[in-house]
Write a protein that holds these residues in place. Sequence first.
Motif, PDB file in Angstrom:
ATOM      1  N   PHE A 195       0.436  -6.983   1.309  1.00  0.00           N
ATOM      2  CA  PHE A 195       0.799  -5.607   0.969  1.00  0.00           C
ATOM      3  C   PHE A 195       0.516  -4.730   2.188  1.00  0.00           C
ATOM      4  CE2 PHE A 195       0.230  -7.589  -3.120  1.00  0.00           C
ATOM      5  CZ  PHE A 195       1.200  -6.998  -3.919  1.00  0.00           C
ATOM      6  N   ASN A 196       1.570  -4.127   2.697  1.00  0.00           N
ATOM      7  CA  ASN A 196       1.487  -3.315   3.905  1.00  0.00           C
ATOM      8  C   ASN A 196       1.198  -1.858   3.536  1.00  0.00           C
ATOM      9  OD1 ASN A 196       1.911  -1.902   6.305  1.00  0.00           O
ATOM     10  ND2 ASN A 196       4.138  -2.017   6.131  1.00  0.00           N
ATOM     11  N   GLY A 307      12.275  11.126   3.706  1.00  0.00           N
ATOM     12  CA  GLY A 307      12.894  10.448   2.576  1.00  0.00           C
ATOM     13  C   GLY A 307      11.916   9.984   1.525  1.00  0.00           C
ATOM     14  N   GLY A 308      10.614  10.201   1.757  1.00  0.00           N
ATOM     15  CA  GLY A 308       9.612   9.820   0.769  1.00  0.00           C
ATOM     16  C   GLY A 308       8.957   8.484   1.057  1.00  0.00           C
ATOM     17  N   ALA A 309       8.000   8.136   0.236  1.00  0.00           N
ATOM     18  CA  ALA A 309       7.238   6.905   0.420  1.00  0.00           C
ATOM     19  C   ALA A 309       8.135   5.676   0.324  1.00  0.00           C
ATOM     20  CB  ALA A 309       6.120   6.820  -0.611  1.00  0.00           C
ATOM     21  N   ARG A 310       7.722   4.642   1.032  1.00  0.00           N
ATOM     22  CA  ARG A 310       8.445   3.368   1.004  1.00  0.00           C
ATOM     23  C   ARG A 310       7.666   2.353   0.174  1.00  0.00           C
ATOM     24  NH1 ARG A 310       9.573  -0.763   6.134  1.00  0.00           N
ATOM     25  NH2 ARG A 310      11.128  -2.086   5.080  1.00  0.00           N
ATOM     26  N   VAL A 311       8.272   1.904  -0.914  1.00  0.00           N
ATOM     27  CA  VAL A 311       7.729   0.805  -1.713  1.00  0.00           C
ATOM     28  C   VAL A 311       8.851  -0.213  -1.822  1.00  0.00           C
ATOM     29  CG1 VAL A 311       6.686   0.124  -3.891  1.00  0.00           C
ATOM     30  CG2 VAL A 311       6.253   2.413  -2.979  1.00  0.00           C
ATOM     31  N   GLU A 312       8.730  -1.290  -1.057  1.00  0.00           N
ATOM     32  CA  GLU A 312       9.867  -2.205  -0.878  1.00  0.00           C
ATOM     33  C   GLU A 312       9.379  -3.606  -0.518  1.00  0.00           C
ATOM     34  OE1 GLU A 312      13.907  -2.337   1.945  1.00  0.00           O
ATOM     35  OE2 GLU A 312      12.346  -0.868   2.314  1.00  0.00           O
ATOM     36  N   ASN A 328       4.184  -0.440   1.333  1.00  0.00           N
ATOM     37  CA  ASN A 328       3.672   0.561   0.396  1.00  0.00           C
ATOM     38  C   ASN A 328       2.950   1.641   1.205  1.00  0.00           C
ATOM     39  OD1 ASN A 328       2.995   1.780  -2.057  1.00  0.00           O
ATOM     40  ND2 ASN A 328       1.099   0.602  -2.255  1.00  0.00           N
ATOM     41  N   TYR A 329       3.712   2.593   1.719  1.00  0.00           N
ATOM     42  CA  TYR A 329       3.125   3.621   2.583  1.00  0.00           C
ATOM     43  C   TYR A 329       4.026   4.857   2.605  1.00  0.00           C
ATOM     44  CZ  TYR A 329       6.588   1.801   5.926  1.00  0.00           C
ATOM     45  OH  TYR A 329       7.757   1.397   6.526  1.00  0.00           O
ATOM     46  N   GLY A 330       3.497   5.936   3.199  1.00  0.00           N
ATOM     47  CA  GLY A 330       4.298   7.143   3.382  1.00  0.00           C
ATOM     48  C   GLY A 330       4.144   8.178   2.295  1.00  0.00           C
ATOM     49  N   ASP A 345       4.327  -0.139  -9.040  1.00  0.00           N
ATOM     50  CA  ASP A 345       5.662  -0.574  -8.627  1.00  0.00           C
ATOM     51  C   ASP A 345       5.594  -1.707  -7.615  1.00  0.00           C
ATOM     52  OD1 ASP A 345       6.815   1.261 -10.288  1.00  0.00           O
ATOM     53  OD2 ASP A 345       7.810   2.417  -8.723  1.00  0.00           O
ATOM     54  N   ALA A 346       4.687  -1.581  -6.640  1.00  0.00           N
ATOM     55  CA  ALA A 346       4.564  -2.602  -5.589  1.00  0.00           C
ATOM     56  C   ALA A 346       4.195  -3.959  -6.184  1.00  0.00           C
ATOM     57  CB  ALA A 346       3.526  -2.163  -4.559  1.00  0.00           C
ATOM     58  N   VAL A 347       3.280  -3.958  -7.123  1.00  0.00           N
ATOM     59  CA  VAL A 347       2.840  -5.215  -7.729  1.00  0.00           C
ATOM     60  C   VAL A 347       3.930  -5.789  -8.624  1.00  0.00           C
ATOM     61  CG1 VAL A 347       1.174  -6.220  -9.346  1.00  0.00           C
ATOM     62  CG2 VAL A 347       0.390  -4.656  -7.549  1.00  0.00           C
ATOM     63  N   GLU A 348       4.642  -4.938  -9.356  1.00  0.00           N
ATOM     64  CA  GLU A 348       5.707  -5.430 -10.230  1.00  0.00           C
ATOM     65  C   GLU A 348       6.821  -6.115  -9.446  1.00  0.00           C
ATOM     66  OE1 GLU A 348       7.055  -2.206 -12.643  1.00  0.00           O
ATOM     67  OE2 GLU A 348       5.399  -2.401 -14.078  1.00  0.00           O
TER      68      GLU A 348
END
Length: 362
Positions: A195-196, A307-312, A328-330, A345-348
């Motif tokens: 997880f970054n 553009g908002g946080a990145r969760v990808e 998962n940052y920003g 969201d990141a874990v899902e």
Amino acid sequence: MTLSNTRDGIVIVGSTSPTADLRAGIIGLDVALVLAEKGYGQWITIIAEYLPGDTAVSYTSPWAGCNFSAISGTDANALRWDRLGYSHLSKLASDTPNEAFVSWTPSTEFWDENIPLEKIKDMEGYLKDFRILSKTELPERVEFGISFSTLTVNAPRHMQYIYRKLKDPYNVRFIRQKIPSIQAAFASPATKIVFNCTGNAAKTLPGVEDPKCYPTRGQIVLARAPHVRSNVMRHGEDYETYIIPRPGSNGNVILGGYMQEGNSDGATYSYEAESILERTKALCSELRQADLEILANFTGLRPSRKGGARVEKEDLLVTGEKRTLVHNYGAGGTGFQAGYGMAVDAVEMVTDILRDVLENII
């Protein structure tokens, strides 16, 4: 312990500086908490140069006010993260306020202009004691205002609470270490997921290098004012003014502030402190009721992103094997209110991979 000999399958990389110094900020801690609550605690390693209880200008989380407010984004992700964050903090404030350093606090927010009406409409559905203020209740040159019960958080003590909880009972391991790239987090063959949560360093850290990232500088005044019991915020075109009581701190308050996009200056300035005191005293009647004891001035660099946080999720090949990287940052200045929802969201995104990791380890 080094990364190359850890046996864990899940690694969380804490927020870092451009030189790859790692900090265990609230975003990474929240990811670890969500994972641990699902039973993965003993298989998690958090890599961090700084841990809760440490201080550094680039270790942003401990300098936060912090509270739940309408300062966050208006996109669907931000709205969902806010809702999840409010629910999470509400439970802590109701069940374990003294241990978690989270408190219910009456709050008032004002807007001079650019009122986020759609966002406020969404928040109205779950904010406790929500009310739109009448025109007669608004200060001069203010166009709109709301009141509700917010959650205020003692940022450094809350992080220490999560840190202790992750270590015992969840058995999460922490490693103080620097890494030269995000790929280095996969040094152990056992590591299948990283997880970054690298914060401001996501712009320059090799393997991430996100050009949308930038720091947003803030300066705050820490003062002792036990007579201040309310949270007050005023959002202007080129300024933010706020008064945030800090739970469990013997009456301390955070006074702010500044939102200087692209500014990475870690110094504090007396003229900014004077401006903060002038603006907060004008805004908050409680603050004017008695003298303040000025304790310190601090600067923090919020890890922001266009553009908002990145969760990808991203799939990588590391030494010929498929590995998974979850960005998962920003979150900017909303890490404490959005971080738990971002973590969910990141874990899902990797539920199936986590299941395989656990089965292979066992």
